[in-house]
Design an enzyme around this catalytic site. Structure first.
Site, PDB file in Angstrom:
ATOM      1  CD1 TRP A 138      -1.101  -1.039   7.209  1.00  0.00           C
ATOM      2  CD2 TRP A 138       0.542  -0.555   5.598  1.00  0.00           C
ATOM      3  NE1 TRP A 138      -1.721  -0.607   5.817  1.00  0.00           N
ATOM      4  CE2 TRP A 138      -0.593  -0.369   4.992  1.00  0.00           C
ATOM      5  CE3 TRP A 138       1.653  -0.244   4.906  1.00  0.00           C
ATOM      6  CZ2 TRP A 138      -0.901  -0.139   3.485  1.00  0.00           C
ATOM      7  CZ3 TRP A 138       1.432   0.165   3.690  1.00  0.00           C
ATOM      8  CH2 TRP A 138       0.309   0.305   2.839  1.00  0.00           C
ATOM      9  CG  ASP A 219       5.166   3.657   5.638  1.00  0.00           C
ATOM     10  OD1 ASP A 219       4.848   4.904   5.096  1.00  0.00           O
ATOM     11  OD2 ASP A 219       4.495   2.648   5.647  1.00  0.00           O
ATOM     12  CE  LYS A 255      -4.755   6.304   7.131  1.00  0.00           C
ATOM     13  NZ  LYS A 255      -4.194   5.441   6.065  1.00  0.00           N
TER      14      LYS A 255
END
Length: 410
Positions: A138, A219, A255
């Protein structure tokens, strides 16, 4: 005259994803497709408010005791406790032994920042402050760690030849890195590649980390989004805890609860003892206080209701499955179109082997740009697409456009 008029401040480039979204919105082409943004869309390309979120919102609206007072510095206790059980497991030894330190954060980004800041201040670095990040990762990871004085270093992860995991390169770096190095690991649904280790590979990764006394910085932005099963997607994190790997976990509900704008997340640090956990929590409170004082309440209250009410939790599981299964169906249909109908050159098995919201298509930057310029299909230069941007109305157009680009017919 002002002592400083900022004429020497360099103009920063715009964020690539938000720039892509702006270009998509300005495009008037009727068949335009946005495959850049990492946000779930339904089959009509609309944002989807989860039905369980609507129910939880109504419960809050009708709560006569609801107020807008400050939350504690470390967040809503019912939320942080529920979030810890969700990612670590209700029977986690870390929770049972009082070793799990949980702090509410400004979504996953805030969790990454707070975790990075804590390590920058208190980790006993044997080398210059640095963290190993998967290549690729990311994009925001690099900026987050640089901002707190930790230098990002790449470790091999994605293999362009197989459009899969470079497991040997990954393990090789774990073995050759200086003892007590820090490695950032994507718990599931790797962003941006959609390539995850298998369970056996995770076991081997944990073994090497333990042998080298490394620190695992997990993460987890997509729990439930990878397979549609919250427990399955937390497997790697729970395995590492059970094996006693020194670690922390960044968690996001953007999400899997569709709460992108509410910025609801958590940071969980797992020290070896209860005494160490108390010390860690005290310092996290100081860091959090200096930056945001205390976190926002609305998203935490919504997620807390869902995590702690069995009926709502069951409905949430069904909503997650709805989202995950739609994405999986798009993977299967794209693979079918490319291989069976269009007979697009090359192997496309990676489309169904990858998992989660994103897929690395394997196309190069010039091919990606051709999709944008010629077909009004917006994606990042590295060929990453958001599978959530595909639906039954546009998937054939995308597949046919991709086929033309791969064949060099543009």
């Amino acid at each position: 005259m002002s002592a400083e008029i900022w004429q020497d401040v360099p103009l920063a480039p715009p964020d690539s994803i938000f720039k892509l979204t702006a270009a998509y919105k300005a495009d008037t082409f009727p068949q335009k497709v946005n495959l850049g943004v990492g946000a779930y869309r339904d089959d009509d390309n609309k944002p989807w408010v989860l039905p369980v979120i609507k129910k939880a919102t109504q419960i809050l609206l009708n709560d006569p005791d609801l107020d807008h007072e400050y939350l504690p510095i470390t967040g809503l206790p019912e939320f942080t406790a529920g979030a810890a059980k969700l990612i670590l497991g209700a029977g986690s030894p870390a929770i049972a032994e009082g070793r799990a330190v949980s702090v509410q954060t400004i979504s996953g980004t805030g969790a990454n920042h707070l975790g990075a800041l804590f390590l920058s201040r208190f980790y006993h670095w044997d080398t210059p402050k640095q963290i190993y990040l998967s290549n690729p990762t990311w994009a925001n990871h690099h900026a987050i760690f640089k901002n707190v004085g930790i230098q990002p270093v790449d470790y091999p992860y994605y293999d362009p030849a197989t459009i899969g995991l470079d497991f040997d390169g990954f393990i090789g770096t774990l073995q050759s890195a200086a003892p007590r190095s820090v490695f950032l690991l994507h718990a599931c649904a790797h962003n941006p590649t959609g390539v995850d280790p298998t369970r056996d590979q995770w076991k081997h990764i944990a073994e090497v980390i333990i042998a080298k006394n490394h620190y695992a910085f997990f993460d987890c932005a997509y729990q439930g989004f990878a397979s549609g099963d919250l427990n399955n997607d937390a497997w790697a994190v729970r395995h590492f805890v059970e094996k006693g790997v020194p670690m922390l976990v960044c968690q996001s509900f953007a999400k899997n609860a569709g709460l992108y704008g509410e910025r609801i997340g958590a940071l969980h640090i797992v020290p070896p003892t209860k005494d160490a956990a108390d010390r860690v929590k005290s310092q996290l409170s100081v860091l959090q206080r200096s930056e945001i004082s205390n976190p926002p309440s609305h998203g935490a209250r919504l997620v807390s209701l869902i995590l702690n009410e069995s009926v709502l939790f069951d409905e949430w599981n069904r909503d997650i499955k709805t989202m995950a299964e739609r994405i999986i169906s798009m993977r299967n249909e794209l693979y079918r179109l490319l291989t069976e109908e269009l007979k697009t050159p090359g192997s496309w098995i990676h489309i169904i082997n990858q998992i989660g919201m994103f897929s690395f298509t394997g196309i190069n930057p010039s091919q990606s740009q051709a999709l944008i310029d010629t077909f009004h299909i917006y994606l990042t230069a590295n060929g990453r697409i958001s599978m959530a941007g595909l639906n039954t109305h546009n998937i054939r157009y995308f597949a046919e456009s991709l086929d033309k680009v791969v064949r060099g017919q543009v």
